[in-house]
Design a protein around this motif. Sequence first.
Motif, PDB file in Angstrom:
ATOM      1  N   GLU A  63     -15.386  -8.306 -13.848  1.00  0.00           N
ATOM      2  CA  GLU A  63     -13.937  -8.402 -13.795  1.00  0.00           C
ATOM      3  C   GLU A  63     -13.260  -7.770 -15.008  1.00  0.00           C
ATOM      4  OE1 GLU A  63     -15.634 -11.422 -11.083  1.00  0.00           O
ATOM      5  OE2 GLU A  63     -15.997 -10.875 -13.175  1.00  0.00           O
ATOM      6  N   LYS A 123     -11.389  -4.362 -14.843  1.00  0.00           N
ATOM      7  CA  LYS A 123      -9.979  -4.262 -14.470  1.00  0.00           C
ATOM      8  C   LYS A 123      -9.069  -5.036 -15.412  1.00  0.00           C
ATOM      9  CE  LYS A 123     -10.619  -3.438  -9.508  1.00  0.00           C
ATOM     10  NZ  LYS A 123     -10.306  -3.917  -8.130  1.00  0.00           N
ATOM     11  N   THR A 124      -9.487  -6.244 -15.809  1.00  0.00           N
ATOM     12  CA  THR A 124      -8.602  -7.091 -16.596  1.00  0.00           C
ATOM     13  C   THR A 124      -8.642  -6.781 -18.090  1.00  0.00           C
ATOM     14  OG1 THR A 124     -10.276  -8.822 -16.929  1.00  0.00           O
ATOM     15  CG2 THR A 124      -8.942  -8.948 -14.926  1.00  0.00           C
ATOM     16  N   PRO A 157     -10.609  -3.681 -19.869  1.00  0.00           N
ATOM     17  CA  PRO A 157     -11.599  -2.592 -19.947  1.00  0.00           C
ATOM     18  C   PRO A 157     -12.150  -2.375 -21.352  1.00  0.00           C
ATOM     19  CG  PRO A 157      -9.381  -1.743 -19.527  1.00  0.00           C
ATOM     20  CD  PRO A 157      -9.319  -3.221 -19.351  1.00  0.00           C
ATOM     21  N   SER A 182     -14.237   2.496  -7.045  1.00  0.00           N
ATOM     22  CA  SER A 182     -15.334   1.622  -6.645  1.00  0.00           C
ATOM     23  C   SER A 182     -15.634   1.847  -5.172  1.00  0.00           C
ATOM     24  CB  SER A 182     -14.973   0.152  -6.888  1.00  0.00           C
ATOM     25  OG  SER A 182     -13.803  -0.190  -6.170  1.00  0.00           O
TER      26      SER A 182
END
Length: 340
Positions: A201, A204-205, A207, A230
């Motif tokens: 995760e 995205k949250t 990097p 992805s």
Amino acid sequence: MTESDRMHGDQDLGQRRRVVFHTGFMKTGSTLLQRSVFPELSDTALYSFDRSPFVPLMKRVRLAGPFDDLDPIVREVQGMIAASTHGLQLFSYEALTGWFLWNHNDFGRMTDVLHDIAPDGHVLLVLRRQDGLLESLYKQVLHTGHANSPEGYCNWRDGEFGHYQSPARANVDVRVYNFDAFYRAYERRFGTGRVHVVAFEWLKTDPDRFRSALEDCLQRPVTIPEGHRSNVGFGPRASAIARHLNPLFRMPHREGGVIPYHPFRPWLDRRGGGGALQKTVTAFDNCFDPRRLLQRGMLARPGGHVFDAELREGIMDLHRAGNRALDERLGLGLGKLGYY
């Protein structure tokens, strides 16, 4: 250079050589890492798909019988390391945690072989919330031609999860995805400080944290390409269609079905090369693949969850305690990501 100088040089290289096994999990950005991140690392020998015999060798490990001698495979991989002049020896195969259709029952065997190859190696383990991970793996099950329901895949019935059954049914014991147990198993074999855990995760949250966690493991500057893509799985509509369409095809793992699956693939493999004829036959051959049909146009858009809310919540209820225990051990901030 004298023989003594060469020997000392080899010893210095051995001391600074770092062996890392990127072991999985599947559906946690492995394709991005293998295609766009790992190949760009400095002073690195990468052993992965299309780059070395490593993945085929590990598939042999997975398929080996209980009394098969795996020492030749261990020695062959050790020979790759010894022959390399690169400081980082990076082995990447996301099924090293075990094959998902086998409920990861081969995890112990895979781990034993990795430890025999490099007892002082490091492990890179990428996690993903269990509800999202299992949903993505279920889509992979549909991609490979199976036709069971989400509930059948998870052995979910009357609000409870059942045990793993035959691999022919493409199912899982949801309890096996206890990340704390995987971490502790690796730590017991390779030692404290040698198991590096990264949350999918973060890609995205956060990097920067994803990148820095990779750098901590690999001891190399890491660049994450912007605008990375992805893999696109089936959405709810495509999944529902696949469950009815897949049984019509004669798959490698299923004799039933009236429509041949990739009937021209053997001819294409024998012929090789390119050209207009090759492209035309390939396009026609792809029409005999339900996945190709369902990942086009409107059906290619995910458009929501394939697992319903009750199933997703049941998965996370089962794993919150283990996720919390792992987070207390490593301080990854998994609570903020919804792991517990």
